[in-house]
Design a protein around this motif. Structure first.
Motif, short mmCIF file in Angstrom:
data_model
loop_
_atom_site.label_atom_id
_atom_site.label_comp_id
_atom_site.label_asym_id
_atom_site.label_seq_id
_atom_site.Cartn_x
_atom_site.Cartn_y
_atom_site.Cartn_z
N ARG A 155 -3.36 -1.52 -7.06
CA ARG A 155 -4.58 -0.84 -6.65
C ARG A 155 -4.28 0.47 -5.93
NH1 ARG A 155 -7.08 -4.85 -4.14
NH2 ARG A 155 -6.72 -4.17 -2.01
N GLY A 156 -3.24 0.45 -5.10
CA GLY A 156 -2.87 1.65 -4.34
C GLY A 156 -2.44 2.80 -5.22
N THR A 157 -1.96 2.51 -6.41
CA THR A 157 -1.54 3.60 -7.31
C THR A 157 -2.74 4.28 -7.98
OG1 THR A 157 -1.32 2.33 -9.37
CG2 THR A 157 0.58 2.32 -7.89
N GLN B 104 15.20 -4.35 -1.89
CA GLN B 104 14.22 -5.36 -1.51
C GLN B 104 12.81 -4.76 -1.44
OE1 GLN B 104 15.18 -8.63 -1.08
NE2 GLN B 104 17.06 -7.79 -1.91
N SER B 105 12.51 -3.84 -2.34
CA SER B 105 11.17 -3.25 -2.32
C SER B 105 10.13 -4.27 -2.75
CB SER B 105 11.11 -2.03 -3.25
OG SER B 105 11.83 -0.94 -2.68
N VAL B 106 8.90 -4.01 -2.35
CA VAL B 106 7.77 -4.85 -2.71
C VAL B 106 7.66 -4.91 -4.24
CG1 VAL B 106 6.14 -2.90 -2.66
CG2 VAL B 106 5.31 -5.20 -2.21
N ASP B 107 7.09 -6.01 -4.72
CA ASP B 107 6.83 -6.18 -6.15
C ASP B 107 5.86 -5.10 -6.63
OD1 ASP B 107 6.45 -7.16 -8.71
OD2 ASP B 107 5.11 -8.78 -8.07
N ALA B 108 6.28 -4.34 -7.62
CA ALA B 108 5.41 -3.28 -8.18
C ALA B 108 4.12 -3.87 -8.74
CB ALA B 108 6.15 -2.53 -9.28
N TYR B 109 4.15 -5.15 -9.08
CA TYR B 109 2.99 -5.78 -9.71
C TYR B 109 2.12 -6.52 -8.71
CZ TYR B 109 5.68 -4.68 -13.90
OH TYR B 109 6.37 -4.02 -14.88
N ASN B 110 2.44 -6.37 -7.42
CA ASN B 110 1.57 -6.89 -6.36
C ASN B 110 0.18 -6.25 -6.51
OD1 ASN B 110 0.24 -6.59 -3.67
ND2 ASN B 110 2.00 -7.75 -2.96
N PRO B 111 -0.89 -7.03 -6.40
CA PRO B 111 -2.23 -6.44 -6.61
C PRO B 111 -2.52 -5.24 -5.70
CG PRO B 111 -2.37 -8.85 -6.41
CD PRO B 111 -0.94 -8.48 -6.14
N LYS B 112 -2.03 -5.29 -4.46
CA LYS B 112 -2.29 -4.18 -3.54
C LYS B 112 -1.53 -2.92 -3.97
CE LYS B 112 -3.42 -6.64 0.76
NZ LYS B 112 -3.39 -8.03 0.24
N THR B 113 -0.35 -3.12 -4.51
CA THR B 113 0.42 -1.97 -5.00
C THR B 113 -0.28 -1.36 -6.22
OG1 THR B 113 2.45 -3.01 -4.25
CG2 THR B 113 2.69 -1.18 -5.81
N GLY C 112 0.82 -1.21 0.00
CA GLY C 112 0.00 0.00 0.00
C GLY C 112 0.86 1.26 0.00
N ASN C 113 1.93 1.25 0.79
CA ASN C 113 2.85 2.39 0.81
C ASN C 113 3.47 2.63 -0.56
OD1 ASN C 113 2.60 3.17 3.46
ND2 ASN C 113 4.33 1.96 4.18
N ALA C 114 3.94 1.56 -1.18
CA ALA C 114 4.58 1.70 -2.49
C ALA C 114 3.58 2.28 -3.48
CB ALA C 114 5.10 0.35 -2.98
N GLY C 115 2.34 1.79 -3.43
CA GLY C 115 1.30 2.31 -4.32
C GLY C 115 1.04 3.79 -4.08
N THR C 116 0.96 4.16 -2.81
CA THR C 116 0.69 5.57 -2.48
C THR C 116 1.84 6.47 -2.92
OG1 THR C 116 -0.68 4.90 -0.62
CG2 THR C 116 0.11 7.16 -0.61
N SER D 112 4.63 7.50 3.41
CA SER D 112 3.91 8.12 2.29
C SER D 112 3.62 9.60 2.55
CB SER D 112 2.65 7.34 1.94
OG SER D 112 1.79 7.23 3.05
N THR D 113 3.36 9.99 3.80
CA THR D 113 3.15 11.41 4.06
C THR D 113 4.47 12.17 3.93
OG1 THR D 113 3.29 11.00 6.44
CG2 THR D 113 1.09 11.13 5.51
N ALA D 114 5.56 11.57 4.39
CA ALA D 114 6.87 12.22 4.23
C ALA D 114 7.20 12.42 2.76
CB ALA D 114 7.96 11.39 4.92
N ALA D 115 6.94 11.39 1.96
CA ALA D 115 7.21 11.50 0.53
C ALA D 115 6.38 12.61 -0.10
CB ALA D 115 6.93 10.16 -0.16
N ALA D 116 5.12 12.71 0.32
CA ALA D 116 4.25 13.75 -0.23
C ALA D 116 4.79 15.15 0.07
CB ALA D 116 2.83 13.60 0.33
N VAL D 117 5.25 15.34 1.30
CA VAL D 117 5.76 16.66 1.69
C VAL D 117 7.04 16.98 0.90
CG1 VAL D 117 6.70 18.01 3.61
CG2 VAL D 117 4.66 16.59 3.96
N CYS D 118 7.93 16.01 0.78
CA CYS D 118 9.19 16.23 0.05
C CYS D 118 8.94 16.49 -1.44
CB CYS D 118 10.11 15.02 0.19
SG CYS D 118 10.72 14.76 1.87
#
Lengths: 267, 267
Positions: free
Chosen positions: B161-163, B150-159, B128-132, B249-255
């Motif tokens: 959907r999160g995008t 070692q990031s989550v798979d970009a093709y994970n269904p939750k990722t 979910g974080n990666a998607g956001t 995800s909030t830190a990334a948004a601010v940056c």
């Protein structure tokens, strides 16, 4: 590590006090008893800083030893691992849970304290989102948070955990009617800004220098039109790419930090 | 609503093609076949904009009718509700799922395209974080995202959907070694900023005007020291209240929005 207060056999899952505490996982019981559960050392640490908040601390013998700094000067009821897990909403319980009294402030209290930055959540439904918004409000230096309308229970275990202690750091109020919260903020001289993807004011062109209250709406449908219309401006975060919108907690972070930055530049 | 291409009885959960598609819920199968599932109309709409991405679209008769605008000019395989649900990771499936080809770009490709704003995620584990982060990067006008280490798979269904469709809006690369991604960005003239709560540069005092790559670390432990040391600066978001940190995800948004704002001010 046990003191006289914590001597004896750890309570098990069938113990009456453990059973009563476990009932606080239900919102109806929390509301009726005006109690809730603070789960994990971060939350318990926060709760202990709020006078009169903590009723009883449950901990496993291992957690009591691990968190001796935190729990050393507090009465602790020892419970076994299974009893503790029954009180925790977490997948991997951290071994310490406190029964706490509700401590939300009246709306009048938080608006009369002359806030410079106030957050009003209207109908925020997801416990994790509400927790993240409270944590972000704390980080950005907000003076208080109002959970208004049909927002999630602030004392929901997922919300408490999502705040990572921030629930206990800044005053918060619960307001059944978001419009009342908006008008109360305006009456105290705050400029209310509705976060609205369709707003006509660009966040980075908005005047954020004065006392400001941000109004955030529901994750899925945003702010009802009649509520947004009460705000002094409807403000949109500019979307530079092809995304349709930001999610609630990231949008709140961008709005709150833009305001904190403007406040800092003028002081 | 059925065209000749969609005529016939909807396939059931036991159908061979449905069963094969369902296997794509497993990362190992996704990696081996270089395929994944795009779930819901927003994701399918995005996938259809990427040339050669969509292999097959499954939809229920009801969804085909409801999303006629989207699906009207595409071959659709009709499936019943239960078969569709078996392909969806969602609690309330939206009736349309596409089997898609992996379409990540080579790292060299995304850095040689002269990005002004690049996002490098190192060891981001929560789908979910990666998607956001990808959705926020899109909103802030980033040129590309690199999922490194070692990031989550970009093709994970939750990722995916999160995008909310953003996975298909901007180029992204997968880089096993985050250090290689950092050096590649620097070699193309980007200033790499490590988002680091303990960083010595205040975000709002940092020079964000030039081409910038943000390096974000793991949700729990942040950036490894040796990786952060490769960055041109370690930048912290100022914490004005008593929160210890922001979430990823909030830190990334601010940056990212601080950078977008600086870029806009200089163009």
């Amino acid at each position: 590590m046990s003191s006289p207060l914590t001597a004896g056999t750890p309570l098990t899952v069938g113990n009456g006090r453990v059973k009563e505490a476990r009932k606080l996982s239900r919102r109806s019981v929390r509301t009726e008893r005006r109690l809730f559960l603070a789960d994990g050392p971060k939350a318990v640490e926060g709760a202990l800083t709020v006078e009169g908040c903590v009723v009883e601390v449950f901990a496993t013998p291992a957690a009591l030893e691990q968190h001796a700094d935190l729990l050393g000067s507090t009465d602790v009821t020892l419970v076994d691992e299974r009893a503790l897990a029954s009180l925790s909403d977490s997948v991997s319980p951290a071994g310490v849970v406190a029964v706490c009294r509700h401590f939300d402030a009246p709306l009048e209290h938080v608006v009369t304290a002359s806030p410079r930055l106030l957050v009003i959540c209207a109908d925020v439904r997801d416990p994790g989102n509400a927790g993240t918004v409270i944590r972000t409000a704390d980080a950005a230096g907000a003076d208080a948070v109002v959970l208004a309308g049909q927002s999630v229970d602030a004392y929901n275990p997922k919300t408490v955990r999502g705040t990572v202690g921030s629930l206990f750091h800044l005053p918060f109020a619960i307001a059944p009617d978001p419009a009342v919260a908006v008008r109360a903020a305006q009456a105290r001289g705050l400029r209310v800004l509705a976060a609205d993807g369709a707003g006509d004011v660009d966040l980075f062109e908005a005047d954020l220098t004065g006392p400001t209250a941000w109004l955030f709406g529901n994750e899925a449908w945003g702010l009802p039109d009649d509520l947004a219309a009460l705000a002094d401006a409807r403000v949109a975060i500019p979307i530079h790419g092809r995304a349709e919108s930001l999610n609630l907690s990231t949008a709140a972070a961008v709005c709150l930090y833009a305001t904190a930055r403007a406040h800092r530049a003028t002081t």
